[in-house]
Design a protein around this motif. Structure first.
Motif, PDB file in Angstrom:
ATOM      1  N   ASN A 187       0.812  -1.217   0.000  1.00 41.96           N
ATOM      2  CA  ASN A 187       0.000   0.000   0.000  1.00 41.96           C
ATOM      3  C   ASN A 187       0.848   1.271   0.000  1.00 41.96           C
ATOM      4  N   ASN A 188       2.130   1.147   0.311  1.00 39.11           N
ATOM      5  CA  ASN A 188       3.010   2.324   0.396  1.00 39.11           C
ATOM      6  C   ASN A 188       3.917   2.492  -0.817  1.00 39.11           C
ATOM      7  N   ILE A 189       3.639   1.746  -1.877  1.00 38.03           N
ATOM      8  CA  ILE A 189       4.497   1.801  -3.059  1.00 38.03           C
ATOM      9  C   ILE A 189       4.682   3.238  -3.555  1.00 38.03           C
ATOM     10  N   ALA A 190       3.611   4.019  -3.521  1.00 33.51           N
ATOM     11  CA  ALA A 190       3.657   5.369  -4.093  1.00 33.51           C
ATOM     12  C   ALA A 190       4.599   6.304  -3.353  1.00 33.51           C
ATOM     13  N   LEU A 191       4.991   5.964  -2.125  1.00 28.50           N
ATOM     14  CA  LEU A 191       5.796   6.876  -1.321  1.00 28.50           C
ATOM     15  C   LEU A 191       7.293   6.752  -1.587  1.00 28.50           C
ATOM     16  N   VAL A 192       7.702   5.722  -2.317  1.00 30.79           N
ATOM     17  CA  VAL A 192       9.140   5.491  -2.523  1.00 30.79           C
ATOM     18  C   VAL A 192       9.816   6.629  -3.296  1.00 30.79           C
ATOM     19  N   PRO A 193       9.251   7.121  -4.410  1.00 27.88           N
ATOM     20  CA  PRO A 193       9.929   8.219  -5.115  1.00 27.88           C
ATOM     21  C   PRO A 193      10.118   9.472  -4.271  1.00 27.88           C
ATOM     22  N   ILE A 194       9.249   9.684  -3.287  1.00 28.91           N
ATOM     23  CA  ILE A 194       9.412  10.837  -2.405  1.00 28.91           C
ATOM     24  C   ILE A 194      10.704  10.689  -1.605  1.00 28.91           C
ATOM     25  N   GLY A 195      11.001   9.479  -1.137  1.00 29.36           N
ATOM     26  CA  GLY A 195      12.249   9.238  -0.414  1.00 29.36           C
ATOM     27  C   GLY A 195      13.462   9.532  -1.267  1.00 29.36           C
ATOM     28  N   VAL A 196      13.377   9.215  -2.568  1.00 27.96           N
ATOM     29  CA  VAL A 196      14.482   9.483  -3.482  1.00 27.96           C
ATOM     30  C   VAL A 196      14.721  10.989  -3.601  1.00 27.96           C
ATOM     31  N   LEU A 197      13.638  11.749  -3.709  1.00 25.47           N
ATOM     32  CA  LEU A 197      13.780  13.205  -3.805  1.00 25.47           C
ATOM     33  C   LEU A 197      14.342  13.801  -2.516  1.00 25.47           C
ATOM     34  N   ILE A 198      13.914  13.275  -1.370  1.00 27.31           N
ATOM     35  CA  ILE A 198      14.444  13.765  -0.091  1.00 27.31           C
ATOM     36  C   ILE A 198      15.945  13.521  -0.027  1.00 27.31           C
ATOM     37  N   ALA A 199      16.371  12.325  -0.442  1.00 29.06           N
ATOM     38  CA  ALA A 199      17.801  12.011  -0.430  1.00 29.06           C
ATOM     39  C   ALA A 199      18.569  12.953  -1.345  1.00 29.06           C
ATOM     40  N   SER A 200      18.013  13.235  -2.515  1.00 31.35           N
ATOM     41  CA  SER A 200      18.675  14.155  -3.431  1.00 31.35           C
ATOM     42  C   SER A 200      18.790  15.549  -2.827  1.00 31.35           C
ATOM     43  N   ALA A 201      17.750  15.980  -2.119  1.00 27.88           N
ATOM     44  CA  ALA A 201      17.753  17.323  -1.538  1.00 27.88           C
ATOM     45  C   ALA A 201      18.832  17.491  -0.478  1.00 27.88           C
ATOM     46  N   ILE A 202      19.206  16.401   0.193  1.00 27.06           N
ATOM     47  CA  ILE A 202      20.238  16.511   1.232  1.00 27.06           C
ATOM     48  C   ILE A 202      21.605  16.067   0.698  1.00 27.06           C
ATOM     49  N   GLY A 203      21.703  15.912  -0.632  1.00 33.22           N
ATOM     50  CA  GLY A 203      22.988  15.615  -1.246  1.00 33.22           C
ATOM     51  C   GLY A 203      23.393  14.164  -1.227  1.00 33.22           C
ATOM     52  N   CYS A 204      22.424  13.245  -1.148  1.00 33.31           N
ATOM     53  CA  CYS A 204      22.721  11.808  -1.119  1.00 33.31           C
ATOM     54  C   CYS A 204      22.222  11.129  -2.390  1.00 33.31           C
ATOM     55  N   SER A 205      22.671   9.918  -2.631  1.00 31.00           N
ATOM     56  CA  SER A 205      22.267   9.169  -3.811  1.00 31.00           C
ATOM     57  C   SER A 205      20.843   8.646  -3.648  1.00 31.00           C
ATOM     58  N   ARG A 206      20.252   8.227  -4.776  1.00 32.57           N
ATOM     59  CA  ARG A 206      18.916   7.658  -4.709  1.00 32.57           C
ATOM     60  C   ARG A 206      18.917   6.361  -3.905  1.00 32.57           C
ATOM     61  N   LEU A 207      20.076   5.686  -3.787  1.00 28.75           N
ATOM     62  CA  LEU A 207      20.157   4.475  -2.977  1.00 28.75           C
ATOM     63  C   LEU A 207      19.834   4.772  -1.516  1.00 28.75           C
ATOM     64  N   VAL A 208      20.257   5.933  -1.022  1.00 28.98           N
ATOM     65  CA  VAL A 208      19.936   6.337   0.349  1.00 28.98           C
ATOM     66  C   VAL A 208      18.431   6.503   0.506  1.00 28.98           C
ATOM     67  N   GLY A 209      17.797   7.174  -0.460  1.00 29.57           N
ATOM     68  CA  GLY A 209      16.355   7.373  -0.381  1.00 29.57           C
ATOM     69  C   GLY A 209      15.589   6.080  -0.453  1.00 29.57           C
ATOM     70  N   VAL A 210      16.012   5.170  -1.325  1.00 29.59           N
ATOM     71  CA  VAL A 210      15.318   3.890  -1.458  1.00 29.59           C
ATOM     72  C   VAL A 210      15.504   3.038  -0.204  1.00 29.59           C
ATOM     73  N   THR A 211      16.702   3.045   0.366  1.00 30.58           N
ATOM     74  CA  THR A 211      16.928   2.280   1.591  1.00 30.58           C
ATOM     75  C   THR A 211      16.096   2.837   2.734  1.00 30.58           C
ATOM     76  N   MET A 212      16.036   4.153   2.829  1.00 33.26           N
ATOM     77  CA  MET A 212      15.221   4.796   3.859  1.00 33.26           C
ATOM     78  C   MET A 212      13.746   4.434   3.686  1.00 33.26           C
ATOM     79  N   ALA A 213      13.248   4.482   2.434  1.00 30.54           N
ATOM     80  CA  ALA A 213      11.836   4.253   2.182  1.00 30.54           C
ATOM     81  C   ALA A 213      11.473   2.765   2.227  1.00 30.54           C
TER      82      ALA A 213
END
Length: 470
Positions: free
Chosen positions: A155-181
């Motif tokens: 049910n939370n599939i849609a929230l994953v790309p948001i984590g990627v953008l958050i990681a990018s905003a703080i200067g991290c790779s999309r891998l950080v956002g995906v791992t977080m999400a």
């Protein structure tokens, strides 16, 4: 004769790809598992349990297992037939990936989501205090963990790309956002004290009060989310990540502003997510209904941001095409279960594994039961389905060996839930990775070390639970 210089040798060694860069493409990796599953059907005999329907649920009759002597062996051609059949069986996951990919492509083109994240991260002071990025990672991991606890997994599939953008905003790779999400959602779902799909079904079979024993699972999920957040801050942020499609913000953080149309777009998006959650909890919505909500959101958001009908379709197609490789991996993974179902060996595997815990010390049996459930999860993906297959066998077994039913159910939850993060038959995980544009091989490289640590912590909790009378 002159000896080769050490510098020359080290340079040659440096030119060799790292071990994780030699991991086969996810398609190759999963096809190898499919072939291994096919070969296993010649070793594992066919068998089945009797099943009965009680209150609308099909359950296994304990002690009813029998071997089936007349099941024909599969032909090698069946491997390739299983692939389109797997695509059909996993179609709901494929389509939600395509539709969600289109939705987030439309959202990205509006700039609303990126502007909101840019403004929020700027106000958090990451530019002036880089150490604050760790606070954002920790907060993000726990927020995603909360969604996993309260909402579910797919049910939370849609929230994953948001984590990627958050990681990018703080200067991290999309891998950080995906791992977080994905990691946060996965750990939250796996150890949730109020998981209706695993705990609720299993406790119903075990005749225990719904969501009883919540205190141990709450302690486990909080501790494991904290461990995941620390792992991301200390390790994942430093991982060299080769990204063909880097997630980058278009402007400096201080330059981001939210327009009136951005606010309206975000309000519609959040309203759609709220409607989705209401449907999940009150109308038993699942993947197809969620995909329908995503499609409606894409249409409304596209039109209010000035897209024509043709323009909207073009954006949706571009978004869907970007996640096609990940979507096809989901279908290929589903073919593994098709092979095992056709050979009728799944019940044999479940029966054989369930007998391993007989005669063990209870604390050890609790740990081994979680390992068994993890193995079974490779063949029977889906928490509620696995509970319906295994709990009618393991609950009576727990009674026989003196283990509490509560401990057996928590052992099941640990084994089933955490393996969702790594088994290639977990359609939800593969769908999330597809949306985050992180390959399965890259994901295994980064999640495996922390998952082993989380498993060890959960096993210790199971042992402690036994000795405190849980």
């Amino acid at each position: 004769m002159n000896q080769p210089s050490p510098r020359h040798d080290s340079a040659a060694d440096a030119s060799q790809p790292a071990w994780y860069q030699r991991i086969p493409d996810p398609m190759v990796l999963i096809f190898m598992i499919l072939v291994a599953a096919y070969l296993m059907t010649f070793v594992v005999p066919a068998g089945e349990f009797e099943r009965e329907t009680v209150d609308g649920q099909t359950t296994v009759v304990p002690g009813s297992f029998e071997y089936l002597p007349d099941v024909a062996a599969l032909h090698v051609f069946d491997i390739f037939v299983a692939i389109p059949e797997g695509l059909i069986q996993a179609s709901q996951f494929l389509f939600i990936v395509f539709i969600a990919g289109g939705l987030f492509h439309v959202l990205q083109r509006t700039g609303a989501l990126e502007n909101a994240i840019g403004v929020a991260v700027h106000r958090a002071g990451v530019e002036e205090k880089p150490e604050n990025k760790n606070l954002i990672i920790v907060a993000g991991t726990f927020i995603y963990g909360f969604f996993g606890v309260a909402v579910g997994f797919e049910n939370n599939i849609a929230l994953v790309p948001i984590g990627v953008l958050i990681a990018s905003a703080i200067g991290c790779s999309r891998l950080v956002g995906v791992t977080m999400a994905v990691g946060g959602i996965g750990v939250g779902f796996a150890l949730s004290p109020i998981n209706p799909y695993t705990v609720g079904v299993a406790q119903g079979i075990g005749e225990l009060p719904t969501f009883s024993g919540w205190w141990l699972r709450t302690a486990m999920v909080l501790l494991c989310l904290a461990t995941l957040a620390l792992f991301i801050c200390r390790y994942v942020t430093r991982v060299e990540f080769v990204d063909e499609q880097p997630a980058e913000l278009d402007k400096r953080l201080s330059d981001y502003r939210l327009t009136g149309r951005n606010w309206l777009t975000l309000a519609i998006f959040v309203g759609g997510l709220v409607a989705m959650l209401i449907g999940v909890f009150t109308r038993d919505w699942y993947i197809n209904e969620i995909a329908a909500i995503f499609l409606i959101l894409a249409i409304i958001i596209g039109f209010i941001n000035g897209l024509s009908a043709n323009g909207l379709v073009r954006q949706l197609m571009e978004g869907a095409s970007a996640v096609t490789p990940g979507a096809l991996v989901i279908g290929l993974a589903a073919s593994i279960q098709v092979i095992l179902d056709d050979a009728q060996v799944i019940d044999t595997i479940v029966n054989s594994l369930s007998t391993l815990v007989s005669g063990m010390p209870i604390a050890l049996a609790a740990v081994v039961s979680s390992v068994i459930q993890g193995v079974i999860n490779l063949f029977v993906p889906g928490g509620s389905g696995q509970a319906l297959v295994t709990m009618p066998i393991l609950i009576p077994l727990a009674d026989l060996i003196g283990m509490s039913r509560q401990l057996m159910i928590t052992s099941f939850q640990v084994g089933d839930g955490l393996t969702n993060l790594i088994v290639p038959t977990s359609g939800g995980t593969l769908a999330m990775l597809a949306l985050g544009k992180v390959s399965y091989a890259q994901w295994l490289r980064v999640i495996t070390p922390v998952l082993l640590l989380i498993y060890a912590m959960c096993w210790l909790a199971l042992v402690v639970g036994h000795y405190v009378g849980y």
